[in-house]
Scaffold this motif. Structure first.
Motif, mmCIF file in Angstrom:
data_model
loop_
_atom_site.group_PDB
_atom_site.id
_atom_site.type_symbol
_atom_site.label_atom_id
_atom_site.label_comp_id
_atom_site.label_asym_id
_atom_site.label_seq_id
_atom_site.Cartn_x
_atom_site.Cartn_y
_atom_site.Cartn_z
ATOM 1 N N ASN A 158 56.876 41.161 39.332
ATOM 2 C CA ASN A 158 56.410 42.548 39.380
ATOM 3 C C ASN A 158 54.986 42.545 39.919
ATOM 4 O O ASN A 158 54.358 41.493 39.992
ATOM 5 N N PRO A 159 54.444 43.723 40.276
ATOM 6 C CA PRO A 159 53.104 43.738 40.880
ATOM 7 C C PRO A 159 52.038 42.993 40.080
ATOM 8 O O PRO A 159 51.234 42.285 40.653
ATOM 9 N N SER A 160 52.020 43.139 38.772
ATOM 10 C CA SER A 160 50.928 42.482 38.054
ATOM 11 C C SER A 160 51.442 41.554 36.968
ATOM 12 O O SER A 160 50.787 41.292 35.974
ATOM 13 N N GLU A 161 52.642 41.054 37.189
ATOM 14 C CA GLU A 161 53.240 40.208 36.151
ATOM 15 C C GLU A 161 54.420 39.451 36.747
ATOM 16 O O GLU A 161 55.060 39.928 37.678
ATOM 17 N N PHE A 162 54.662 38.242 36.240
ATOM 18 C CA PHE A 162 55.933 37.599 36.571
ATOM 19 C C PHE A 162 56.529 36.996 35.317
ATOM 20 O O PHE A 162 55.823 36.691 34.366
ATOM 21 N N SER B 204 56.552 35.804 29.814
ATOM 22 C CA SER B 204 55.914 36.755 30.748
ATOM 23 C C SER B 204 54.469 36.350 30.977
ATOM 24 O O SER B 204 53.749 36.017 30.045
ATOM 25 N N PHE B 205 54.074 36.396 32.225
ATOM 26 C CA PHE B 205 52.698 36.086 32.606
ATOM 27 C C PHE B 205 52.057 37.346 33.162
ATOM 28 O O PHE B 205 52.437 37.808 34.234
ATOM 29 N N TYR C 74 42.443 31.629 34.051
ATOM 30 C CA TYR C 74 42.516 32.834 34.883
ATOM 31 C C TYR C 74 42.736 34.108 34.065
ATOM 32 O O TYR C 74 43.083 35.146 34.638
ATOM 33 N N ASN C 75 42.572 34.012 32.748
ATOM 34 C CA ASN C 75 42.823 35.161 31.867
ATOM 35 C C ASN C 75 44.223 35.741 32.032
ATOM 36 O O ASN C 75 44.411 36.956 31.983
ATOM 37 N N ILE C 76 45.168 34.859 32.245
ATOM 38 C CA ILE C 76 46.556 35.305 32.337
ATOM 39 C C ILE C 76 47.114 35.305 30.926
ATOM 40 O O ILE C 76 46.968 34.330 30.192
ATOM 41 N N ASN D 48 55.737 23.551 36.404
ATOM 42 C CA ASN D 48 55.959 23.120 35.030
ATOM 43 C C ASN D 48 56.813 24.113 34.253
ATOM 44 O O ASN D 48 57.626 23.717 33.424
ATOM 45 N N MET D 49 56.642 25.410 34.514
ATOM 46 C CA MET D 49 57.469 26.405 33.825
ATOM 47 C C MET D 49 58.926 26.267 34.255
ATOM 48 O O MET D 49 59.839 26.342 33.441
ATOM 49 N N LEU D 50 59.119 26.064 35.557
ATOM 50 C CA LEU D 50 60.476 25.967 36.082
ATOM 51 C C LEU D 50 61.157 24.689 35.586
ATOM 52 O O LEU D 50 62.317 24.712 35.155
#
Lengths: 418, 228
Positions: free
Chosen positions: A348-352, A412-413, A396-398, A328-330
């Motif tokens: 990134n390791p803890s984020e996209f 940013s997620f 998911y607490n994102i 959906n984001m894409l």
């Protein structure tokens, strides 16, 4: 603040006040007692002087303690107490004394006999007694604190155990809430209330889950019928064109309705935690898959897609949900990027991040993940796609943040469980 | 020889709509509204396809699947249900069902799935669909036009196959969207992607055949025109 600290704090606060009161009261009592005793001593002392004068005819003067002298015949004093200040040769200073004087005819002479005793001043008693009282009260106080702590540990053990169970309790588990029985009536009452409440909530939870599922389910069959009937008419050459256009509107609304019920059902399922097949999933892999799916559209819009993989990010999520989120984001990015624009996905390791070219920043970025919110009135936009993204992120607490830099929308997620 | 499909669906309206569509599409259709009646029919006749609803008055359609498969393994079982739970899909497929279509579905999609099942159980024979100069080989998923191999993207191929199976019928953009994306457009917040696919497909077909086979209908759908 813990109850035990609260109690201890009150102990200290009121203890100090109580301690002062006790101290003062004690001193006053002591003072009074001492004074009484001193008076008795003074009286009995003078009686001795009297006897000595009777026997010896005289008594030496020892000021300031003892004094006696012959006075005029008409001096009458049946015995009076008086506070006085005199020079104390022992301590070499002026001191407070309690004085007892009276007159007595001894061997035909009128004597005035004076006997004094150092007075117990408040200050002196205070200095004398306070350390003792402090010591005793401190001991008592510490004992009480220790005792309270022990008792409280014992009393609260079942309570704390129950709190732990309540914290772990979830309606998603099929097990009912089980609480530790307590022999304290108040706690047992609380347990009963909690049990009743959790049972009722759990019933409501299942009822609401069932209702949404049923409602959505029951709607699908009639919707299927409407859509299928319309489809049949579309290929029926005997239906006139203007009727076809009306049927077209009916069909399109039925299709939208079915999409909305599906979306609501999906949102509800996420909310009720029915997607729980969590596993570590490669975000980059899904990105690539989705780009492959959408490559015709991307080619058509001549979009440039970049995937920057700094380090593999593998959130613990249900596979279907992360698929929906990224898709959906894409899709959203592709839809709103102007022709020949860029879309960049950074992992990134803890984020996209998903960034796409744009002209102006979104006016209400905090609202675009709300249900049915539309930033622009655009045909073919329902506002549900991003609401689903928002719900998945929430589940998911994102954390989703939006920024607009260098003519780029950046979403940013931030992942909590990598 | 016409193929007969057994439809077990308790909603009478939907049953009628589906069966009339199937009959129009050149199948025979036996309808029933319960598992017991379905069982009686199935014991008498050999159906190549069973369309099975799950929530039926006398039980769960899922329990019926092993029975069908035990009597006639090559019967294609297509579940048509409003139950959209993954568990149901997995259970259904584990029990031997061949496909799962969630209500409400497009009849053209139902037709495509039935065709796919019929082809699947047509083992040994070549799976080729021919339409005038267009030849679509479903085993290798390649398209030949006038004897020349033409490359189609995955989605273009899916669309072309969908049109060939439903030739002469109006396919709405909603139905095309769901076929290509497997989802209702509402869920993806998008319904215009299908225009892109359609434009590409139409251009490609026109370029290689010289004919505009895929026609726009009333501006809301498309149709593979086989009259010219």
């Amino acid at each position: 603040m813990k109850l035990i600290s609260k109690i201890n704090r009150s102990y200290i606060k009121y203890g100090i006040i109580l301690f002062l009161l006790i101290d003062i009261l004690f001193i006053l009592l002591m003072n009074y007692g001492e004074q009484q005793e001193t008076r008795e001593e003074l009286i009995s002392g003078t009686e001795e002087i009297e006897k000595i004068i009777e026997l010896n005819g005289s008594f030496p003067n020892f000021p300031p303690q003892y004094e006696n002298y012959v006075v005029a015949d008409d001096y009458v004093n049946s015995g009076t107490f008086k506070d006085t200040v005199m020079y104390n040769p022992e301590e070499k200073e002026m001191d407070e004394f309690l004085e007892y004087s009276f007159n007595k005819w001894i061997n035909g002479k009128n004597y005035k006999i004076v006997h004094r005793h150092e007075a117990e001043t408040f200050g002196r008693t205070f200095a004398m007694i306070t350390p003792d009282i402090t010591f005793i009260l401190t001991l008592l106080f510490l004992g009480l604190m220790f005792f309270t702590r022990k008792v409280s540990e014992d009393i609260w053990s079942s309570f704390n155990l129950n709190i732990e169970r309540l914290n772990r309790f979830s309606f998603k588990d099929p097990t009912k809430l089980e609480l530790v029985e307590s022999d304290i009536d108040e706690f047992q009452d609380l347990n009963n209330v909690l049990k009743k409440m959790s049972d009722r909530l759990s019933n409501d939870f299942y009822a609401s889950k069932e209702f949404t599922a049923n409602a959505a389910h029951e709607l699908q069959t009639p919707l299927a019928f409407i859509k299928n009937k319309c489809e049949e008419l579309f290929s029926d050459d005997s239906v006139p064109e203007h009727a076809i256009l009306s049927i077209r509107d009916i069909y399109s609304s039925a299709d939208q309705l079915s999409g909305i019920t599906k979306a609501l059902l999906l949102l509800d399922k996420i909310e009720h935690g029915q997607f729980n097949n969590d596993q570590h999933i490669s975000v980059v892999k899904i990105f690539n898959e989705k780009v492959e799916h959408l490559k015709d559209i991307i080619a058509d819009k001549q979009l440039h897609i970049d995937i920057i993989n700094n380090e593999e990010s593998q959130p613990l999520m249900d596979e279907r949900l992360i698929h929906i989120l990224i898709q959906n984001m894409l899709v959203n990015a592709i839809k709103y990027t102007p022709i020949t624009g860029n879309i960049t996905m950074t992992v990134n390791p803890s984020e996209f991040q998903i960034a796409n070219s744009g002209e102006v920043p979104i006016s209400n970025p905090e609202r675009i993940f709300e249900r049915f919110y539309k930033e622009t009135v655009q045909v073919g936009s329902t506002g549900i796609g991003l609401a689903i993204v928002g719900k998945i992120a929430e589940h998911y607490n994102i954390e989703i943040t939006y920024s607009f830099e260098d003519f780029k929308h950046i979403f940013s997620f931030t992942l909590p469980n990598c | 020889m016409k193929r007969t499909i057994l439809l077990i669906e308790d909603d009478k309206n939907l049953q009628k709509a589906i069966s009339s569509y199937l009959i129009n599409s050149g199948y025979e259709c036996d309808c029933t509204d319960s598992l017991i009646k379905g069982r009686a029919l199935f014991e008498k006749y050999n159906y190549p396809i069973v369309l099975l609803d799950l929530n039926l008055p006398d039980g769960d359609g899922l329990e019926y699947i092993p029975y069908i498969k035990s009597l006639w393994e090559e019967t294609g079982v297509l579940i048509i249900s409003a139950r959209d739970k993954l568990e149901d899909r997995i259970d259904g497929l584990n029990l031997g069902a061949d496909d799962f279509l969630v209500k409400p579905f497009h009849l053209s999609e139902l037709n495509a799935r039935i065709q796919a099942l019929l082809r699947r159980y047509n083992i040994g024979k070549k799976d080729i669909i021919q339409f005038n100069e267009i030849e679509l080989d479903n085993t290798s998923q390649t398209v030949t036009i006038n004897g020349e191999l033409v490359s189609f993207s995955r989605k273009e191929y899916d669309l072309l196959l969908y049109f060939l199976i439903n030739k002469g019928r109006v396919l709405t953009k909603e139905s095309l969207f769901e076929h290509v994306w497997g989802e209702n457009s509402v869920l993806m917040n998008n319904s215009d992607f299908i225009y892109t696919h359609m434009n590409r497909l139409r251009k490609k077909v026109k370029k290689h055949t010289g004919k505009d086979y895929i026609k726009t209908v009333y501006g809301f759908g498309y149709k593979l025109d086989y009259t010219n």
